[in-house]
Design an enzyme around this catalytic site. Structure first.
Site, PDB file in Angstrom:
ATOM      1  N   GLY A 256      43.305  51.319  32.963  1.00  0.00           N
ATOM      2  CA  GLY A 256      44.550  51.538  33.682  1.00  0.00           C
ATOM      3  C   GLY A 256      44.418  52.253  35.004  1.00  0.00           C
ATOM      4  O   GLY A 256      45.420  52.475  35.686  1.00  0.00           O
ATOM      5  N   GLU A 298      38.069  52.006  29.290  1.00  0.00           N
ATOM      6  CA  GLU A 298      38.032  50.552  29.488  1.00  0.00           C
ATOM      7  C   GLU A 298      38.557  50.155  30.868  1.00  0.00           C
ATOM      8  O   GLU A 298      39.605  49.508  30.975  1.00  0.00           O
ATOM      9  CB  GLU A 298      38.893  49.875  28.410  1.00  0.00           C
ATOM     10  CG  GLU A 298      38.433  50.143  26.996  1.00  0.00           C
ATOM     11  CD  GLU A 298      39.389  49.567  25.953  1.00  0.00           C
ATOM     12  OE1 GLU A 298      40.577  49.335  26.273  1.00  0.00           O
ATOM     13  OE2 GLU A 298      38.940  49.369  24.826  1.00  0.00           O
ATOM     14  N   PRO A 299      37.868  50.517  31.938  1.00  0.00           N
ATOM     15  CA  PRO A 299      38.365  50.132  33.266  1.00  0.00           C
ATOM     16  C   PRO A 299      38.187  48.634  33.542  1.00  0.00           C
ATOM     17  O   PRO A 299      37.173  48.047  33.176  1.00  0.00           O
ATOM     18  CB  PRO A 299      37.467  50.947  34.210  1.00  0.00           C
ATOM     19  CG  PRO A 299      36.207  51.169  33.439  1.00  0.00           C
ATOM     20  CD  PRO A 299      36.600  51.245  31.987  1.00  0.00           C
ATOM     21  N   ARG A 337      51.050  37.842  41.144  1.00  0.00           N
ATOM     22  CA  ARG A 337      51.324  39.265  40.952  1.00  0.00           C
ATOM     23  C   ARG A 337      52.531  39.779  41.755  1.00  0.00           C
ATOM     24  O   ARG A 337      53.281  40.619  41.246  1.00  0.00           O
ATOM     25  CB  ARG A 337      50.071  40.105  41.222  1.00  0.00           C
ATOM     26  CG  ARG A 337      48.898  39.727  40.280  1.00  0.00           C
ATOM     27  CD  ARG A 337      47.787  40.745  40.255  1.00  0.00           C
ATOM     28  NE  ARG A 337      48.250  42.011  39.727  1.00  0.00           N
ATOM     29  CZ  ARG A 337      48.581  43.042  40.453  1.00  0.00           C
ATOM     30  NH1 ARG A 337      48.482  43.009  41.768  1.00  0.00           N
ATOM     31  NH2 ARG A 337      49.023  44.141  39.882  1.00  0.00           N
ATOM     32  N   TYR A 341      55.002  41.492  39.232  1.00  0.00           N
ATOM     33  CA  TYR A 341      55.025  42.964  39.215  1.00  0.00           C
ATOM     34  C   TYR A 341      55.507  43.564  40.526  1.00  0.00           C
ATOM     35  O   TYR A 341      55.353  44.767  40.747  1.00  0.00           O
ATOM     36  CB  TYR A 341      53.618  43.527  38.940  1.00  0.00           C
ATOM     37  CG  TYR A 341      52.853  42.786  37.874  1.00  0.00           C
ATOM     38  CD1 TYR A 341      53.221  42.882  36.536  1.00  0.00           C
ATOM     39  CD2 TYR A 341      51.763  41.980  38.197  1.00  0.00           C
ATOM     40  CE1 TYR A 341      52.520  42.204  35.555  1.00  0.00           C
ATOM     41  CE2 TYR A 341      51.057  41.297  37.223  1.00  0.00           C
ATOM     42  CZ  TYR A 341      51.441  41.404  35.909  1.00  0.00           C
ATOM     43  OH  TYR A 341      50.748  40.725  34.943  1.00  0.00           O
ATOM     44  N   CYS A 366      56.954  25.587  44.650  1.00  0.00           N
ATOM     45  CA  CYS A 366      58.364  25.240  44.747  1.00  0.00           C
ATOM     46  C   CYS A 366      59.263  26.346  44.214  1.00  0.00           C
ATOM     47  O   CYS A 366      60.058  26.135  43.294  1.00  0.00           O
ATOM     48  CB  CYS A 366      58.595  23.937  43.989  1.00  0.00           C
ATOM     49  SG  CYS A 366      57.548  22.626  44.622  1.00  0.00           S
ATOM     50  N   GLU A 367      59.086  27.550  44.738  1.00  0.00           N
ATOM     51  CA  GLU A 367      59.929  28.675  44.350  1.00  0.00           C
ATOM     52  C   GLU A 367      60.098  29.597  45.543  1.00  0.00           C
ATOM     53  O   GLU A 367      59.113  29.903  46.218  1.00  0.00           O
ATOM     54  CB  GLU A 367      59.271  29.487  43.215  1.00  0.00           C
ATOM     55  CG  GLU A 367      59.145  28.705  41.941  1.00  0.00           C
ATOM     56  CD  GLU A 367      58.930  29.582  40.720  1.00  0.00           C
ATOM     57  OE1 GLU A 367      59.262  30.776  40.769  1.00  0.00           O
ATOM     58  OE2 GLU A 367      58.447  29.031  39.726  1.00  0.00           O
TER      59      GLU A 367
HETATM   60  N1  LLP Z   1      42.247  48.111  27.857  1.00  0.00           N
HETATM   61  C1  LLP Z   1      43.272  47.419  27.340  1.00  0.00           C
HETATM   62  C2  LLP Z   1      43.543  47.496  25.907  1.00  0.00           C
HETATM   63  C3  LLP Z   1      44.087  46.648  28.170  1.00  0.00           C
HETATM   64  O1  LLP Z   1      45.112  45.964  27.651  1.00  0.00           O
HETATM   65  C4  LLP Z   1      43.813  46.590  29.548  1.00  0.00           C
HETATM   66  C5  LLP Z   1      44.650  45.788  30.440  1.00  0.00           C
HETATM   67  C6  LLP Z   1      42.715  47.320  30.051  1.00  0.00           C
HETATM   68  C7  LLP Z   1      41.961  48.080  29.176  1.00  0.00           C
HETATM   69  C8  LLP Z   1      42.352  47.325  31.507  1.00  0.00           C
HETATM   70  O2  LLP Z   1      43.335  47.833  32.318  1.00  0.00           O
HETATM   71  P1  LLP Z   1      43.029  48.019  33.894  1.00  0.00           P
HETATM   72  O3  LLP Z   1      41.970  49.085  34.005  1.00  0.00           O
HETATM   73  O4  LLP Z   1      42.534  46.742  34.400  1.00  0.00           O
HETATM   74  O5  LLP Z   1      44.322  48.424  34.469  1.00  0.00           O
HETATM   75  N2  LLP Z   1      48.081  41.372  34.628  1.00  0.00           N
HETATM   76  C9  LLP Z   1      48.414  42.728  35.028  1.00  0.00           C
HETATM   77  C10 LLP Z   1      47.553  43.757  34.339  1.00  0.00           C
HETATM   78  C11 LLP Z   1      47.636  43.682  32.839  1.00  0.00           C
HETATM   79  C12 LLP Z   1      46.746  44.672  32.170  1.00  0.00           C
HETATM   80  C13 LLP Z   1      46.497  44.265  30.757  1.00  0.00           C
HETATM   81  N3  LLP Z   1      45.683  45.161  30.044  1.00  0.00           N
HETATM   82  C14 LLP Z   1      48.281  42.853  36.540  1.00  0.00           C
HETATM   83  O6  LLP Z   1      47.905  41.883  37.194  1.00  0.00           O
HETATM   84  O7  LLP Z   1      48.578  43.906  37.090  1.00  0.00           O
END
Ligand code: LLP
Length: 436
Positions: A256, A298-299, A337, A341, A366-367
């Site tokens: 995250g 978990e990056p 995105r 978002y 087409c949006e």
């Molecule tokens: N761990 C778990 C359990 C997750 O569900 C995710 C992301 C991560 C780690 C990694 O998160 P990150 O470090 O990448 O923020 N499609 C959306 C993002 C969805 C994230 C889903 N889970 C976007 O484009 O912003």
């Protein structure tokens, strides 16, 4: 004062200086061309066509190393969903990272990459029996269970003490977009800590002879800016560890960590995170008199987002009533995105300069919501110009679609002046292959 300062929130560009923190490490201007990984963007566009996603290998590797060196005691697990690609998974394996997958499909890519099973974690709020069977067959080291149904199903499928973690919803608001806020109560992920479901899940797993509980997992959301959100999460998770009466060896805090996408936005404070989370974990465990669990993170985005740049070609320029629209050969099929978002991007014209004017860069779909970026481009921007949009390495390839039956772009890896496709461009033949 620059135009960007006059027009806040705008992804400025095509000035004589590159915006700090957005582009892959080492990206440089050569005249008005942009050199990424030692390769000029104009050459990439000419050689590989547009739209095309460029990925700087050195940036990916150095971000992966930054996590490993900030938290040497932790297991750093790359979130495979952020950039599903066997070659990228191989880079992660060679940097010593682990990998998380959330489906049999992502696991198939990991298998193709030869990713060691003992460093794979599988999670996801739904795992079908095919997902679980694939995980067991490959021997993934840990499966993060997310529902009582899954505990029962996995308990029946597993035969030999499959290691399991439990996904907990800690009730922490990470102050991010609602669609990617996963730590708060009343949503589909995990077992609620507040309701007692998490405690109940711990007891259920312990009762299953074919499963071995090794840890607790949580993921409070994506694009999280504040370290305090993780500190609060640690407090709550250690409280649960202390109250459950079962030895918990591992604590996975998920990913995250935010990545900047507009000029002036700051990067995630990784050093501060490491210090403060380590401090909170040691302190809470001491207060509760429980052994300090091994830490996992978990990056995803923070490793790959800023390594990616998408190149588009301008197809049309429309001077509208209130704005100038610059329409390109991609759009929401390679970047949904902004629509999903409200994400904002910068944009730069590559190959020449000129007096700047505000424009809205739009896609070909087409949006009316198919908008890629607001930015500053030369006033004479015209069909044939090449545009570069930074921070497209995470969740772009992953979320890409064939909307309007547009073929998905390739990923071109660049390093030391060499460019090579690691995902090829989709063709109409690929599209037609699925239709019966
Ligand atoms: N761990 C778990 C359990 C997750 O569900 C995710 C992301 C991560 C780690 C990694 O998160 P990150 O470090 O990448 O923020 N499609 C959306 C993002 C969805 C994230 C889903 N889970 C976007 O484009 O912003």
């Amino acid at each position: 004062m620059t135009l960007a300062e006059l027009l806040p929130g705008i992804g400025c560009s095509t000035g004589p200086v590159l915006e700090e923190g957005l582009w892959p490490d080492g990206t440089a201007l050569s005249g008005s061309d942009l050199v990424i990984g030692g390769v000029p963007a104009t050459r990439l566009a000419a050689q590989f066509g547009t739209p095309c996603q460029v990925l700087d290998e050195a940036t990916v590797r150095s971000r992966a190393r930054a996590f490993a060196s900030a938290l040497p005691e932790a297991e750093v697990v790359f979130a495979g969903k952020s950039l599903p690609c066997p070659e990228v998974y191989r880079w992660m394996a060679s940097e010593g990272l682990s990998l998380d997958v959330s489906s049999a499909g992502e696991l198939a890519l990991a298998r193709a990459a030869g990713f060691p099973a003992e460093r794979i974690v599988m999670h996801g709020n739904v795992k079908t029996s095919e997902d679980l069977k694939a995980a067991l067959a490959y021997g993934v080291s840990r499966i993060v269970v997310d529902s009582f149904d899954e505990i029962a199903q996995l308990g029946a499928l597993a035969t030999h003490g499959q290691k399991v973690m439990i996904r907990v919803t800690p009730g922490v608001d990470a102050l991010t977009h609602a669609a990617i806020a996963t730590g708060v109560e009343d949503q589909k992920f995990g077992f609620s800590l507040a309701s007692g479901a998490a405690l109940e899940a711990i007891l259920r797993v312990v009762e299953q002879p074919s499963l071995r509980l090794v840890g607790l997992h949580c993921h409070i959301g994506s694009q999280v800016r504040h370290v305090a959100s993780y500190e609060e999460t640690v407090r709550r998770m250690v409280g649960l560890i202390a109250s459950c009466g079962v030895r918990i060896e591992q604590l996975d805090l998920g990913g995250g960590f935010c990545a900047p996408s507009l000029p002036g936005e700051s990067s995630f404070d990784l050093f501060g995170f490491a210090q403060r989370v380590r401090g909170a974990l040691n302190y809470e465990c001491a207060v509760h008199r429980v052994p300090v669990p091994a830490l996992l993170i978990e990056p995803g985005r923070s490793i790959v987002a800023n390594a990616g740049v998408t190149l588009y070609r301008v197809c049309a320029v429309k001077r509208g009533v209130a704005r100038t629209f610059v329409a390109v050969d991609g759009g929401m099929s390679d970047n949904p995105r902004p629509a999903l978002y409200g994400a904002k991007y910068a944009v730069r014209l590559v190959g020449r300069g000129g007096r700047l004017q505000p424009v809205t860069v739009v896609g070909r779909h087409c949006e009316a919501g198919d908008v890629l970026a607001d930015g500053l481009l030369p006033a004479d921007v015209h069909a044939g110009d090449v545009l570069a949009v930074p921070v497209t390495g995470a969740y772009h390839h992953a979320l890409a679609s064939n909307y309007n039956q547009v073929c998905r772009p390739p990923i071109i890896a660049v390093k030391d002046g060499i460019a090579r496709p690691i995902v090829r461009r989709e063709t109409e033949e690929d599209l037609l292959r699925r239709y019966v």
